[in-house]
Design a protein around this motif. Structure first.
Motif, PDB file in Angstrom:
ATOM      1  N   VAL A  93      48.843  38.859  45.097  1.00 11.30           N
ATOM      2  CA  VAL A  93      49.337  39.174  46.477  1.00 11.30           C
ATOM      3  C   VAL A  93      47.875  39.310  47.189  1.00 11.30           C
ATOM      4  N   SER A  94      46.901  39.742  46.776  1.00  8.39           N
ATOM      5  CA  SER A  94      45.485  39.987  47.401  1.00  8.39           C
ATOM      6  C   SER A  94      44.923  38.727  47.766  1.00  8.39           C
ATOM      7  N   SER A  95      45.221  37.763  46.700  1.00  8.44           N
ATOM      8  CA  SER A  95      44.355  36.342  46.834  1.00  8.44           C
ATOM      9  C   SER A  95      45.282  35.515  48.193  1.00  8.44           C
ATOM     10  N   ILE A  96      46.478  35.767  48.415  1.00  2.00           N
ATOM     11  CA  ILE A  96      47.251  35.394  49.224  1.00  2.00           C
ATOM     12  C   ILE A  96      46.929  35.734  50.694  1.00  2.00           C
ATOM     13  N   CYS A  99      42.561  39.394  50.486  1.00  2.00           N
ATOM     14  CA  CYS A  99      41.652  40.933  50.931  1.00  2.00           C
ATOM     15  C   CYS A  99      40.555  41.091  49.887  1.00  2.00           C
ATOM     16  N   PHE A 100      39.419  41.282  50.467  1.00  4.47           N
ATOM     17  CA  PHE A 100      38.392  41.191  49.828  1.00  4.47           C
ATOM     18  C   PHE A 100      38.152  42.484  48.941  1.00  4.47           C
ATOM     19  N   TYR A 101      38.462  43.699  49.494  1.00  3.55           N
ATOM     20  CA  TYR A 101      38.481  44.902  48.678  1.00  3.55           C
ATOM     21  C   TYR A 101      39.260  44.868  47.555  1.00  3.55           C
ATOM     22  N   CYS A 102      40.635  44.487  47.588  1.00  2.00           N
ATOM     23  CA  CYS A 102      41.609  44.446  46.484  1.00  2.00           C
ATOM     24  C   CYS A 102      41.274  43.229  45.531  1.00  2.00           C
ATOM     25  N   LEU A 103      40.965  42.163  46.018  1.00  2.00           N
ATOM     26  CA  LEU A 103      40.584  41.109  45.124  1.00  2.00           C
ATOM     27  C   LEU A 103      39.078  41.282  44.085  1.00  2.00           C
ATOM     28  N   THR A 104      38.292  42.029  44.862  1.00  2.00           N
ATOM     29  CA  THR A 104      37.148  42.542  44.176  1.00  2.00           C
ATOM     30  C   THR A 104      37.530  43.785  43.183  1.00  2.00           C
ATOM     31  N   ALA A 105      38.238  44.684  43.520  1.00  2.00           N
ATOM     32  CA  ALA A 105      38.653  45.636  42.644  1.00  2.00           C
ATOM     33  C   ALA A 105      39.363  45.237  41.451  1.00  2.00           C
ATOM     34  N   HIS A 106      40.716  44.546  41.711  1.00  3.67           N
ATOM     35  CA  HIS A 106      41.573  44.360  40.823  1.00  3.67           C
ATOM     36  C   HIS A 106      41.295  43.075  39.953  1.00  3.67           C
ATOM     37  N   GLY A 107      40.356  42.196  40.620  1.00  2.55           N
ATOM     38  CA  GLY A 107      39.940  41.211  39.686  1.00  2.55           C
ATOM     39  C   GLY A 107      39.081  41.626  38.419  1.00  2.55           C
ATOM     40  N   LYS A 118      36.570  34.637  32.605  1.00  2.00           N
ATOM     41  CA  LYS A 118      37.303  33.351  33.261  1.00  2.00           C
ATOM     42  C   LYS A 118      38.622  33.526  33.871  1.00  2.00           C
ATOM     43  N   LEU A 119      39.505  34.238  33.035  1.00  2.53           N
ATOM     44  CA  LEU A 119      40.764  34.414  33.694  1.00  2.53           C
ATOM     45  C   LEU A 119      40.774  35.303  34.731  1.00  2.53           C
ATOM     46  N   GLY A 120      40.021  36.210  34.975  1.00  2.66           N
ATOM     47  CA  GLY A 120      39.833  37.173  36.022  1.00  2.66           C
ATOM     48  C   GLY A 120      39.493  36.138  37.400  1.00  2.66           C
ATOM     49  N   GLU A 121      38.426  35.442  37.248  1.00  3.33           N
ATOM     50  CA  GLU A 121      38.164  34.648  38.174  1.00  3.33           C
ATOM     51  C   GLU A 121      39.225  33.654  38.753  1.00  3.33           C
ATOM     52  N   LEU A 122      39.684  33.051  37.621  1.00  4.79           N
ATOM     53  CA  LEU A 122      40.931  32.046  37.763  1.00  4.79           C
ATOM     54  C   LEU A 122      41.950  32.519  38.591  1.00  4.79           C
ATOM     55  N   MET A 123      42.405  33.819  38.364  1.00  2.63           N
ATOM     56  CA  MET A 123      43.656  34.653  39.036  1.00  2.63           C
ATOM     57  C   MET A 123      43.126  34.913  40.355  1.00  2.63           C
ATOM     58  N   VAL A 124      41.889  34.954  40.706  1.00  2.00           N
ATOM     59  CA  VAL A 124      41.463  35.188  42.158  1.00  2.00           C
ATOM     60  C   VAL A 124      41.613  34.094  42.801  1.00  2.00           C
ATOM     61  N   MET A 125      40.979  33.054  42.203  1.00  2.00           N
ATOM     62  CA  MET A 125      41.309  31.815  43.075  1.00  2.00           C
ATOM     63  C   MET A 125      42.525  30.992  43.182  1.00  2.00           C
ATOM     64  N   SER A 184      48.568  47.900  50.986  1.00  2.00           N
ATOM     65  CA  SER A 184      47.161  48.135  50.970  1.00  2.00           C
ATOM     66  C   SER A 184      46.322  47.117  51.414  1.00  2.00           C
ATOM     67  N   ASN A 185      46.658  45.842  51.268  1.00  2.00           N
ATOM     68  CA  ASN A 185      45.709  44.565  51.862  1.00  2.00           C
ATOM     69  C   ASN A 185      45.824  44.858  53.465  1.00  2.00           C
ATOM     70  N   ARG A 186      46.739  45.127  54.117  1.00  2.00           N
ATOM     71  CA  ARG A 186      47.007  45.280  55.360  1.00  2.00           C
ATOM     72  C   ARG A 186      45.957  46.450  55.991  1.00  2.00           C
TER      73      ARG A 186
END
Length: 204
Positions: A93-96, A99-107, A118-125, A184-186
């Motif tokens: 959701v945060s990738s779409i 959302c910088f905050y949520c991508l960083t924290a949940h990544g 690697k999986l964490g980074e791939l999920m973010v991208m 949260s993203n918004r």
């Protein structure tokens, strides 16, 4: 002639990240009610810091309690979804939503729970490039569609989850998690919420 002693080096104060861009001060810890102080102390004990999302809400402790109770129920409560699966939904959701905050924290959470940086980074991208079980991929596809085009959700989308092995209660939990992170993203985008510095290097 004796040499003059060099002046002692001054230690630079530890840099702290301002939690958001609004001119709303974060209350001092001692001004918070006992329950909030205890909650923040537990954060310090478990992860070493208080997440900026909680500091951002702390000016209004009623809102903080509502937010944290919803988060704890969705992410830590009883569910057919594992903690990792819920964190992966948060990342998709945060990738779409970029959302910088949520991508960083949940990544960071995906890296921690999976043990796979690697999986964490791939999920973010791009979660579609990850080697995921069909059941999980169906849940993430549902999360992506509900985030991008909620008005286009139809019975076929729910049926696809059932066929993948999710129960109707699971579908509720998937949808609730997606909805929570869209909110949260918004909020994070609206106030330019900043992730704690500790997240960036964690579990790599």
């Amino acid at each position: 002639m004796a040499k003059a002693k060099a002046a002692p080096k001054k230690t630079a104060p530890k840099k702290t990240t301002k939690p958001h861009a609004l001119k709303i001060a974060v209350p001092p810890r001692e001004k918070l009610d006992p329950a909030t102080q205890a909650y923040f102390a537990k954060c310090d004990e478990k992860i070493g810091f208080v997440p900026n999302v909680l500091l951002s809400y702390s000016f209004d402790q009623k809102k903080l309690r509502a937010f944290s109770e919803m988060y704890n129920e969705l992410m830590l409560g009883e569910s057919g979804l594992s903690k990792l699966e819920r964190e992966m939904i948060a990342v998709v959701v945060s990738s779409i939503n970029h959302c910088f905050y949520c991508l960083t924290a949940h990544g960071a959470a995906v890296r921690q729970i999976s043990g796979d940086p690697k999986l964490g980074e791939l999920m973010v991208m791009n979660y579609r490039a990850a080697d995921l079980a069909p059941k999980l991929r169906a849940a993430l596809d549902f999360a992506a569609k509900l985030t991008e085009t909620p008005a286009k959700m139809v019975e076929a989308d729910r049926e696809a989850l059932r066929k993948a092995g999710w129960s109707d209660r699971d579908i509720w939990d998937i949808a609730a998690t997606v909805s929570f992170y869209n909110m949260s993203n918004r909020m994070a985008a609206a106030i330019e919420m900043q992730p704690n510095d500790e997240y960036h290097g964690a579990f790599r």
